[in-house]
Write a protein that holds these residues in place. Structure first.
Motif, short mmCIF file in Angstrom:
data_model
loop_
_atom_site.label_atom_id
_atom_site.label_comp_id
_atom_site.label_asym_id
_atom_site.label_seq_id
_atom_site.Cartn_x
_atom_site.Cartn_y
_atom_site.Cartn_z
N PHE A 67 0.83 -1.21 0.00
CA PHE A 67 0.00 0.00 0.00
C PHE A 67 0.86 1.26 0.00
O PHE A 67 0.57 2.22 -0.72
CB PHE A 67 -0.93 0.01 1.22
N ALA B 233 2.20 1.85 -3.41
CA ALA B 233 1.12 2.31 -4.31
C ALA B 233 0.76 3.76 -4.01
O ALA B 233 0.53 4.56 -4.92
CB ALA B 233 -0.10 1.41 -4.15
N LYS B 234 0.72 4.10 -2.72
CA LYS B 234 0.38 5.46 -2.30
C LYS B 234 1.45 6.45 -2.79
O LYS B 234 1.13 7.53 -3.28
CB LYS B 234 0.28 5.49 -0.77
N ARG C 234 1.03 6.91 -6.48
CA ARG C 234 -0.15 7.75 -6.75
C ARG C 234 0.14 9.22 -6.46
O ARG C 234 -0.12 10.10 -7.29
CB ARG C 234 -1.31 7.29 -5.87
N ARG D 81 -5.43 10.03 -9.29
CA ARG D 81 -6.60 10.05 -8.40
C ARG D 81 -6.73 8.74 -7.63
O ARG D 81 -7.35 8.70 -6.57
CB ARG D 81 -7.87 10.25 -9.22
N ARG D 82 -6.20 7.69 -8.20
CA ARG D 82 -6.47 6.36 -7.64
C ARG D 82 -5.18 5.57 -7.47
O ARG D 82 -4.22 5.75 -8.21
CB ARG D 82 -7.41 5.63 -8.59
N LEU D 83 -5.22 4.66 -6.53
CA LEU D 83 -4.09 3.75 -6.32
C LEU D 83 -4.06 2.69 -7.43
O LEU D 83 -5.10 2.39 -8.03
CB LEU D 83 -4.24 3.04 -4.97
N THR D 84 -2.88 2.13 -7.66
CA THR D 84 -2.76 1.05 -8.63
C THR D 84 -3.66 -0.10 -8.20
O THR D 84 -3.77 -0.41 -7.01
CB THR D 84 -1.29 0.56 -8.67
N ALA D 85 -4.29 -0.74 -9.17
CA ALA D 85 -5.21 -1.85 -8.88
C ALA D 85 -4.49 -2.96 -8.11
O ALA D 85 -3.29 -3.18 -8.31
CB ALA D 85 -5.79 -2.40 -10.17
N TYR D 86 -5.24 -3.63 -7.25
CA TYR D 86 -4.63 -4.68 -6.41
C TYR D 86 -3.87 -5.71 -7.25
O TYR D 86 -2.70 -6.00 -7.00
CB TYR D 86 -5.70 -5.42 -5.59
N THR E 2 -2.81 -5.67 -10.34
CA THR E 2 -1.67 -5.14 -11.10
C THR E 2 -0.48 -4.91 -10.17
O THR E 2 0.66 -5.25 -10.50
CB THR E 2 -2.08 -3.81 -11.76
N LEU E 3 -0.76 -4.33 -9.00
CA LEU E 3 0.30 -4.00 -8.05
C LEU E 3 1.01 -5.26 -7.55
O LEU E 3 2.24 -5.36 -7.61
CB LEU E 3 -0.29 -3.22 -6.87
#
Lengths: 111, 273
Positions: A25, A28-29, A32, A38-43, A45-46
């Motif tokens: 997280f 990803a944060k 972002r 606007r959004r975090l990388t998809a679960y 994909t990450l």
């Protein structure tokens, strides 16, 4: 910029701030916020990208002490840190040497 | 912190796509995503907003990656890197599947060319032999392979085997015009189910059951829309086209198994320390 390069970059930037290890997280944060997205990388994909990077030896991971998670009342956490090899791959990617090859090259395929 | 419907949906999805993986690998992925959800909800709570929509979108956009990751965990190792063990049994099963597959391919070609005449005159005995060779050979080779990995197969394999045998019996009796053609579907469908289970052990490529399932699906669609599979040349060609993946899959399986049965290595990495 491919996600894998962004992850390595995020890990390096966090390390420069004294955060040597980061969980999914947090990475990803950081990506972002750095991109102003606007959004975090998809679960999917990450965590697939993290898996690939670890298999390639660009990241190393460890699970935290379960007691820490229990004390905080949250799930256990997996911490990633960038390796020397990852630093090299990131530098090469920025120079354009591996930019297209980094995410899908044989080097990052499961061995 | 863990009660949001969107978070529940994400957890349910992770639970679904990690099902069947080694316990440690599964737990690792579930815990990692659970921690991510926890952090995301904590952040949203700090900012005084809901994370539900973002979670749903992250779930949705990540699904293709989840599926490909999941498939990669169970994909058999490339044949070249596997230690193939030749045995009389596996060679015999492979050759049987290969012979039956080639025979059915030739028979289908002849059927497209001459139609119903394939059941008359001097060709008729050959047709019956060809159909029976597949009707017996395909189930024998599939069940023989399954037998070798029986300790790693579940009830679904048994169901597939039963369906396949019934379908094969129908195929053989239907060749003489006696059985309801709709039951023919059981042959490729049962075979696809059985070999999908077997392919999970690395014995055969996933391509084999997928091709067989394609025939089953096409056969179902043809049945639903009432598409004739024999009669004129165009109808016969359609019928042959529908059965082609099924027949070719046996040739592929036969060649692969006749070379020897690979020894799959147990999967599982990324497990927590």
């Amino acid at each position: 910029m491919p996600l894998e390069v962004s992850i390595l970059e995020a890990a390096l930037e966090l390390r420069s701030r004294g955060i040597n290890e980061a969980h999914g997280f947090l990475l990803a944060k950081h990506i972002r916020d750095g991109k102003g997205a606007r959004r975090l990388t998809a679960y999917g994909t990450l965590y697939k990208a993290l898996d690939r990077l670890e298999r390639a030896g660009y990241l190393a991971s460890r699970w935290e002490d379960p007691q820490l998670a229990a004390d905080d009342g949250r799930p256990r956490r997996r911490h990633y840190r960038i390796t020397m090899s990852g630093e090299g791959a990131h530098a090469d990617a920025l120079e354009g040497k591996r930019e297209s090859a980094l995410p899908r090259s044989a080097a990052v395929q499961p061995s | 912190m863990t009660g949001s419907p969107a978070a529940g949906l994400v957890r349910a999805w992770v639970d679904l796509y990690t099902r069947g993986l080694p316990a440690e690998l599964r737990a690792a992925r579930c815990d990692e995503v659970a921690d991510d959800l926890w952090c995301e909800q904590a952040e949203a709570a700090t900012l005084g907003r809901s994370a539900g929509v973002d979670m749903a979108l992250r779930l949705l956009f990540g699904m293709p990656a989840d599926i490909t990751w999941r498939l990669a965990q169970t994909r058999p190792m490339p044949a070249e890197t596997l230690n193939r063990r030749s045995s009389m049994n596996s060679r015999a099963l492979g050759l049987l599947a290969l012979a039956a597959g080639v025979t059915w391919a030739v028979w289908l070609s002849a059927f497209v060319a001459i139609g119903a005449e394939i059941w008359s005159g001097g060709v008729a005995p050959w047709s019956i032999v060809a159909i029976f060779l597949g009707g017996i050979g395909f189930p024998l080779s599939a069940i023989g392979l399954a037998y070798q990995v029986q300790d790693r197969l579940g009830w679904l394999s048994a169901l597939g085997a039963v369906m396949m045998v019934i379908g094969a019996l129908v195929a053989m009796t239907d060749s003489t015009g006696a059985a309801p053609a709709i039951l023919l579907l059981l042959f490729p469908l049962g075979s696809a189910i059985l070999l999908w289970e077997v392919s999970g052990t690395g014995f055969v490529s996933r391509v084999v059951p997928i091709a067989q399932a394609a025939t089953a699906v096409a056969l179902s669609i043809a049945g639903v829309v009432g598409l004739p599979l024999d009669g004129g040349p165009a109808e016969r060609a359609t019928g042959a086209l529908i059965f082609a993946p099924f027949v070719l899959s046996w040739i592929v399986l036969g060649v692969s198994v006749a070379r020897g049965v690979p020894q799959p290595e147990s999967a599982g990495r990324g497990s927590p320390a």
